[in-house]
Design a protein around this motif. Structure first.
Motif, short mmCIF file in Angstrom:
data_model
loop_
_atom_site.label_atom_id
_atom_site.label_comp_id
_atom_site.label_asym_id
_atom_site.label_seq_id
_atom_site.Cartn_x
_atom_site.Cartn_y
_atom_site.Cartn_z
N THR B 29 0.83 -1.21 0.00
CA THR B 29 0.00 0.00 0.00
C THR B 29 0.87 1.25 0.00
O THR B 29 0.59 2.21 -0.73
CB THR B 29 -0.93 0.00 1.24
OG1 THR B 29 -1.71 -1.20 1.23
CG2 THR B 29 -1.85 1.21 1.21
N GLU B 109 -9.11 0.31 1.36
CA GLU B 109 -8.92 -0.72 2.40
C GLU B 109 -8.16 -0.16 3.59
O GLU B 109 -8.47 -0.48 4.74
CB GLU B 109 -8.11 -1.90 1.83
CG GLU B 109 -8.95 -2.95 1.15
CD GLU B 109 -8.11 -4.14 0.70
OE1 GLU B 109 -6.91 -4.21 1.03
OE2 GLU B 109 -8.67 -5.02 0.01
N LEU B 110 -7.19 0.69 3.31
CA LEU B 110 -6.40 1.29 4.39
C LEU B 110 -7.27 2.19 5.26
O LEU B 110 -7.17 2.17 6.49
CB LEU B 110 -5.22 2.08 3.82
CG LEU B 110 -4.34 2.79 4.86
CD1 LEU B 110 -3.70 1.82 5.84
CD2 LEU B 110 -3.27 3.64 4.17
N ASP B 112 -10.51 1.91 5.72
CA ASP B 112 -11.35 1.01 6.52
C ASP B 112 -10.56 0.44 7.69
O ASP B 112 -11.04 0.39 8.82
CB ASP B 112 -11.87 -0.15 5.66
CG ASP B 112 -12.88 0.32 4.63
OD1 ASP B 112 -13.42 1.44 4.80
OD2 ASP B 112 -13.13 -0.42 3.67
N PHE B 113 -9.35 0.00 7.38
CA PHE B 113 -8.49 -0.59 8.40
C PHE B 113 -8.25 0.40 9.54
O PHE B 113 -8.42 0.07 10.71
CB PHE B 113 -7.17 -1.02 7.77
CG PHE B 113 -6.10 -1.37 8.77
CD1 PHE B 113 -6.22 -2.48 9.59
CD2 PHE B 113 -4.96 -0.57 8.87
CE1 PHE B 113 -5.21 -2.79 10.51
CE2 PHE B 113 -3.97 -0.88 9.78
CZ PHE B 113 -4.09 -1.99 10.60
N ILE B 114 -7.86 1.62 9.19
CA ILE B 114 -7.57 2.63 10.21
C ILE B 114 -8.82 2.95 11.02
O ILE B 114 -8.79 3.04 12.25
CB ILE B 114 -6.98 3.92 9.56
CG1 ILE B 114 -5.56 3.64 9.07
CG2 ILE B 114 -6.99 5.07 10.56
CD1 ILE B 114 -4.91 4.80 8.34
#
Lengths: 127, 127
Positions: B29, B109-110, B112-114
């Motif tokens: 990423t 996605e990052l 969402d992850f955070i």
DNA sequence: TTTAATACCTAAATTAATTATGTATAAGAA
DNA sequence: TTCTTATACATAATTAATTTAGGTATTAAA
């Protein structure tokens, strides 16, 4: 013999995970934080809690969770206490004193990590 | 023969990393985002950029970076272009069209992850 | 002239996680 | 009442990202 069949069928219903790569390395931090938050929890409870908080987005696999709990216990960060509820086994985990201190470190690392990732993907806000 | 000695000595100066576990899984990423941001970059440049942006906190190892770049190229997300600068080799990487699209997915996605990690460690803000 | 920085590379080992099982009880649906 | 799903633990084999530890070579700085 039909018991074995049940297991075979049952295995079909076990959810497969396609969690983003990003979650790799965050499991221990998640476990420690949830225990700090909730005092004591058992494995299955942790998976359900994580699923609920992330609105179904993060599903911790048992194959990752149980070995992680065992390792944290072996490292002296967790204490375990077995209870029998409704004739079913539960292993409650809670933070040791060392575990509480280590949780602070991990959370601080997580903050740094998130800050750094945000700097990397959103440089306009930082520079 | 003293050339070999130089290599041996030189290896002593290579920094060892004790990056937090949390960064595992985030390398691709980071690479994709930096390339999207800067158009084209070469490997060494990426390591220096990441070090600068994170104020020295994240040091990407060459052993992780180069295989990752080769894999992204093999997957068709990156194009490579070799240049010689000051008699030194540089391999400039840039996003392909597919790579640009995939970068959007990875950044989403990052995010969402955070968001999920923040919900997990700071439940007061969310519940 | 030695060291450090720039610049690429790979192979072996480590290790976290996935995948795929195994076992067992309780609750709910058919 | 039988099948399925949910609850609850567990482990073993495999996968794959990263670390560790090298290797090679040029340029700049001390």
């Amino acid at each position: 013999m039909y018991k074995n069949l049940m297991y075979i069928c049952n295995s079909k219903y076990r959810m497969k995970m396609k969690n983003s790569q990003l979650y790799k390395g965050s499991l221990n931090t998640i476990i420690l934080k949830l225990l700090e938050e909730n005092g004591k929890m058992y494995g299955y409870e942790i998976t359900q809690k994580v699923k609920a908080i992330t609105l179904g987005e993060l599903n911790i696999t048992e194959g990752a969770l149980y070995p992680a709990l065992h390792k944290l216990e072996a490292e002296g960060l967790l204490d375990v206490e077995i209870e029998r509820v409704d004739n079913r086994l539960r292993k409650y985990y809670k933070l040791t004193e060392t575990g509480t201190k280590e949780t602070m470190n991990r959370l601080s690392e997580l903050e740094d990590f998130i800050r750094n990732m945000q700097s990397l993907v959103n440089p306009k806000l930082e520079f």
